[in-house]
Design a protein around this motif. Structure first.
Motif, PDB file in Angstrom:
ATOM      1  N   MET A   1       0.977  -1.270   0.156  1.00  0.00           N
ATOM      2  CA  MET A   1      -0.070  -0.012   0.011  1.00  0.00           C
ATOM      3  C   MET A   1       0.914   1.321   0.219  1.00  0.00           C
ATOM      4  SD  MET A   1      -1.884   2.459   1.903  1.00  0.00           S
ATOM      5  CE  MET A   1      -1.712   2.159   3.599  1.00  0.00           C
ATOM      6  N   LEU A   2       2.044   1.311   0.748  1.00  0.00           N
ATOM      7  CA  LEU A   2       2.901   2.519   0.857  1.00  0.00           C
ATOM      8  C   LEU A   2       3.852   2.528  -0.476  1.00  0.00           C
ATOM      9  CD1 LEU A   2       4.061   2.491   4.618  1.00  0.00           C
ATOM     10  CD2 LEU A   2       2.191   3.798   3.362  1.00  0.00           C
ATOM     11  N   GLY A   3       3.737   3.757  -0.833  1.00  0.00           N
ATOM     12  CA  GLY A   3       4.600   4.096  -2.234  1.00  0.00           C
ATOM     13  C   GLY A   3       6.166   4.530  -1.567  1.00  0.00           C
ATOM     14  N   ARG A   4       6.323   5.582  -2.203  1.00  0.00           N
ATOM     15  CA  ARG A   4       7.761   6.123  -2.107  1.00  0.00           C
ATOM     16  C   ARG A   4       7.899   6.907  -0.868  1.00  0.00           C
ATOM     17  NH1 ARG A   4      10.209   8.822  -7.420  1.00  0.00           N
ATOM     18  NH2 ARG A   4       9.453  10.783  -6.051  1.00  0.00           N
ATOM     19  N   LEU A   5       9.076   7.061  -0.095  1.00  0.00           N
ATOM     20  CA  LEU A   5       9.196   8.092   0.759  1.00  0.00           C
ATOM     21  C   LEU A   5       9.218   9.310  -0.004  1.00  0.00           C
ATOM     22  CD1 LEU A   5      10.032   8.836   3.808  1.00  0.00           C
ATOM     23  CD2 LEU A   5      12.322   8.806   3.115  1.00  0.00           C
ATOM     24  N   ASN A   6       8.192  10.275   0.356  1.00  0.00           N
ATOM     25  CA  ASN A   6       8.191  11.579  -0.401  1.00  0.00           C
ATOM     26  C   ASN A   6       9.185  12.753   0.324  1.00  0.00           C
ATOM     27  OD1 ASN A   6       6.958  14.341  -0.488  1.00  0.00           O
ATOM     28  ND2 ASN A   6       6.564  13.456  -2.502  1.00  0.00           N
ATOM     29  N   HIS A   7       8.929  12.766   1.721  1.00  0.00           N
ATOM     30  CA  HIS A   7       9.662  13.967   2.413  1.00  0.00           C
ATOM     31  C   HIS A   7       9.989  13.391   3.726  1.00  0.00           C
ATOM     32  CE1 HIS A   7       5.659  15.950   3.040  1.00  0.00           C
ATOM     33  NE2 HIS A   7       6.223  16.022   4.414  1.00  0.00           N
ATOM     34  N   VAL A   8      11.064  14.012   4.319  1.00  0.00           N
ATOM     35  CA  VAL A   8      11.243  14.084   5.798  1.00  0.00           C
ATOM     36  C   VAL A   8      11.058  15.270   6.309  1.00  0.00           C
ATOM     37  CG1 VAL A   8      12.973  13.671   7.936  1.00  0.00           C
ATOM     38  CG2 VAL A   8      13.053  12.060   5.738  1.00  0.00           C
ATOM     39  N   GLY A   9      10.020  15.357   7.279  1.00  0.00           N
ATOM     40  CA  GLY A   9       9.761  16.810   7.949  1.00  0.00           C
ATOM     41  C   GLY A   9      10.490  17.128   9.073  1.00  0.00           C
ATOM     42  N   VAL A  10      11.359  18.292   9.137  1.00  0.00           N
ATOM     43  CA  VAL A  10      12.260  18.828  10.195  1.00  0.00           C
ATOM     44  C   VAL A  10      11.354  20.037  10.496  1.00  0.00           C
ATOM     45  CG1 VAL A  10      14.380  19.354  10.811  1.00  0.00           C
ATOM     46  CG2 VAL A  10      13.970  17.543   8.921  1.00  0.00           C
ATOM     47  N   ALA A  11      11.179  19.957  11.722  1.00  0.00           N
ATOM     48  CA  ALA A  11      10.670  21.197  12.501  1.00  0.00           C
ATOM     49  C   ALA A  11      11.928  21.959  12.942  1.00  0.00           C
ATOM     50  CB  ALA A  11      10.049  20.983  13.970  1.00  0.00           C
ATOM     51  N   THR A  12      11.586  23.271  12.692  1.00  0.00           N
ATOM     52  CA  THR A  12      12.757  24.375  13.241  1.00  0.00           C
ATOM     53  C   THR A  12      12.091  25.598  13.655  1.00  0.00           C
ATOM     54  OG1 THR A  12      14.527  25.758  12.188  1.00  0.00           O
ATOM     55  CG2 THR A  12      12.757  24.951  10.603  1.00  0.00           C
ATOM     56  N   PRO A  13      12.701  26.433  14.447  1.00  0.00           N
ATOM     57  CA  PRO A  13      12.334  27.603  14.974  1.00  0.00           C
ATOM     58  C   PRO A  13      12.636  28.601  14.134  1.00  0.00           C
ATOM     59  CG  PRO A  13      14.211  26.908  16.348  1.00  0.00           C
ATOM     60  CD  PRO A  13      13.856  25.892  15.472  1.00  0.00           C
ATOM     61  N   SER A  14      13.433  28.262  13.137  1.00  0.00           N
ATOM     62  CA  SER A  14      14.021  29.494  12.006  1.00  0.00           C
ATOM     63  C   SER A  14      14.056  29.035  10.885  1.00  0.00           C
ATOM     64  CB  SER A  14      15.135  30.242  12.685  1.00  0.00           C
ATOM     65  OG  SER A  14      15.446  30.964  11.415  1.00  0.00           O
ATOM     66  N   ILE A  15      13.258  28.728   9.799  1.00  0.00           N
ATOM     67  CA  ILE A  15      13.609  28.387   8.453  1.00  0.00           C
ATOM     68  C   ILE A  15      14.900  29.158   7.855  1.00  0.00           C
ATOM     69  CG2 ILE A  15      12.678  28.607   6.063  1.00  0.00           C
ATOM     70  CD1 ILE A  15      10.177  27.143   6.920  1.00  0.00           C
ATOM     71  N   ALA A  16      15.033  30.400   8.127  1.00  0.00           N
ATOM     72  CA  ALA A  16      16.100  31.096   7.285  1.00  0.00           C
ATOM     73  C   ALA A  16      17.389  30.728   8.288  1.00  0.00           C
ATOM     74  CB  ALA A  16      15.920  32.574   7.888  1.00  0.00           C
ATOM     75  N   GLN A  17      17.473  30.351   9.381  1.00  0.00           N
ATOM     76  CA  GLN A  17      18.694  29.852   9.747  1.00  0.00           C
ATOM     77  C   GLN A  17      18.977  28.497   9.531  1.00  0.00           C
ATOM     78  OE1 GLN A  17      18.820  30.270  14.122  1.00  0.00           O
ATOM     79  NE2 GLN A  17      18.434  32.508  13.952  1.00  0.00           N
ATOM     80  N   SER A  18      17.887  27.415   9.501  1.00  0.00           N
ATOM     81  CA  SER A  18      17.818  26.024   9.121  1.00  0.00           C
ATOM     82  C   SER A  18      18.568  26.003   7.570  1.00  0.00           C
ATOM     83  CB  SER A  18      16.776  25.197   9.166  1.00  0.00           C
ATOM     84  OG  SER A  18      16.527  25.124  10.475  1.00  0.00           O
ATOM     85  N   ALA A  19      17.607  26.818   6.662  1.00  0.00           N
ATOM     86  CA  ALA A  19      18.107  26.803   5.295  1.00  0.00           C
ATOM     87  C   ALA A  19      19.577  27.394   5.008  1.00  0.00           C
ATOM     88  CB  ALA A  19      17.337  27.816   4.381  1.00  0.00           C
ATOM     89  N   GLU A  20      20.173  28.255   5.860  1.00  0.00           N
ATOM     90  CA  GLU A  20      21.454  28.826   5.754  1.00  0.00           C
ATOM     91  C   GLU A  20      22.490  27.301   6.281  1.00  0.00           C
ATOM     92  OE1 GLU A  20      22.420  30.991   4.233  1.00  0.00           O
ATOM     93  OE2 GLU A  20      24.588  31.159   4.718  1.00  0.00           O
ATOM     94  N   ARG A  21      22.105  26.595   7.122  1.00  0.00           N
ATOM     95  CA  ARG A  21      22.628  25.587   7.758  1.00  0.00           C
ATOM     96  C   ARG A  21      22.933  24.448   6.581  1.00  0.00           C
ATOM     97  NH1 ARG A  21      19.920  23.807  11.883  1.00  0.00           N
ATOM     98  NH2 ARG A  21      21.231  25.391  13.355  1.00  0.00           N
ATOM     99  N   TYR A  22      21.808  24.329   6.099  1.00  0.00           N
ATOM    100  CA  TYR A  22      22.040  23.448   4.623  1.00  0.00           C
ATOM    101  C   TYR A  22      22.902  23.934   3.705  1.00  0.00           C
ATOM    102  CZ  TYR A  22      18.577  19.838   6.648  1.00  0.00           C
ATOM    103  OH  TYR A  22      17.873  18.992   7.387  1.00  0.00           O
ATOM    104  N   ARG A  23      22.878  25.187   3.503  1.00  0.00           N
ATOM    105  CA  ARG A  23      23.631  25.541   2.416  1.00  0.00           C
ATOM    106  C   ARG A  23      25.068  25.534   2.626  1.00  0.00           C
ATOM    107  NH1 ARG A  23      19.579  29.839   2.303  1.00  0.00           N
ATOM    108  NH2 ARG A  23      18.305  29.549   0.373  1.00  0.00           N
TER     109      ARG A  23
END
Ligand SMILES: CC[C@@H](C(=O)O)C(=O)SCCNC(=O)CCNC(=O)[C@H](O)C(C)(C)COP(=O)(O)OP(=O)(O)OC[C@H]1O[C@@H](n2cnc3c(N)ncnc32)[C@H](O)[C@@H]1OP(=O)(O)O
Ligand SMILES: [Co+2]
Length: 138
Positions: A1-23
């Motif tokens: 019944m289950l298909g592909r793993l579409n995404h992993v959700g990661v909660a953050t208090p600041s998307i701006a800071q998390s996005a910068e960390r990934y970059r």
């Protein structure tokens, strides 16, 4: 019944800071533009990787469903896994028939297709998002 793993959700208090960390950590990380999803109570930003996506989510106010999670985990952390299915209503019936707590009715998610969540206490401690495949397949 289950298909592909579409995404992993990661909660953050600041998307701006998390996005910068990934970059910074992954020089070639494909970090998308952040956008608000008021109906879901979150701000969202996708990071594309070859076989799936990381979904950064930041609360939009105190009513956000991730407000409690961030109160317990102020620095953020892994929040949910999302699997694709071919038919959202068949998937909901499948989980409910097995006594799993489906959290509300299917609603449109960040990819524009219907989603629902299954309670983490019924899924071995993992909040699980079920999403109708954007490609009409699984
Ligand atoms: C971007 C849009 C969309 C997409 O398209 O991808 C999204 O992903 S939106 C993502 C955010 N939305 C949601 O999470 C909606 C579903 N979530 C909920 O309904 C609630 O968050 C919840 C799962 C019912 C939890 O409610 P809450 O009031 O925050 O917490 P409690 O303290 O009552 O939690 C009870 C119990 O569950 C544990 N818990 C809570 N969250 C998680 C989690 N993410 N992963 C694992 N476990 C979790 C919590 O710790 C409590 O356990 P105990 O302390 O043992 O009682
Ligand atoms: Co999600």
């Amino acid at each position: 019944m289950l298909g592909r793993l579409n995404h992993v959700g990661v909660a953050t208090p600041s998307i701006a800071q998390s996005a910068e960390r990934y970059r910074l950590l992954f020089g070639d990380a494909a970090v998308g533009e952040a956008f608000d999803l008021p109906a879901q109570g979150v701000r969202v930003c996708f990071v594309d990787v070859p076989n799936t996506q990381v979904e950064l989510i930041e609360p939009l106010g105190a009513d956000s469903p991730i407000h409690g999670f961030l109160a317990k985990n102020p620095a953020g952390g892994q929040h949910h896994l999302c699997y694709e299915v071919p038919d959202i209503h068949a998937a909901k019936a499948w989980f409910e028939a097995r006594g799993m707590r489906v959290l509300g009715e299917p609603r449109i998610g960040a990819h524009g297709t219907p989603i629902f969540f299954v309670h983490p206490k019924d899924m071995g401690g993992v909040l699980t998002e079920i999403m109708e495949s954007p490609r009409g397949e699984h």
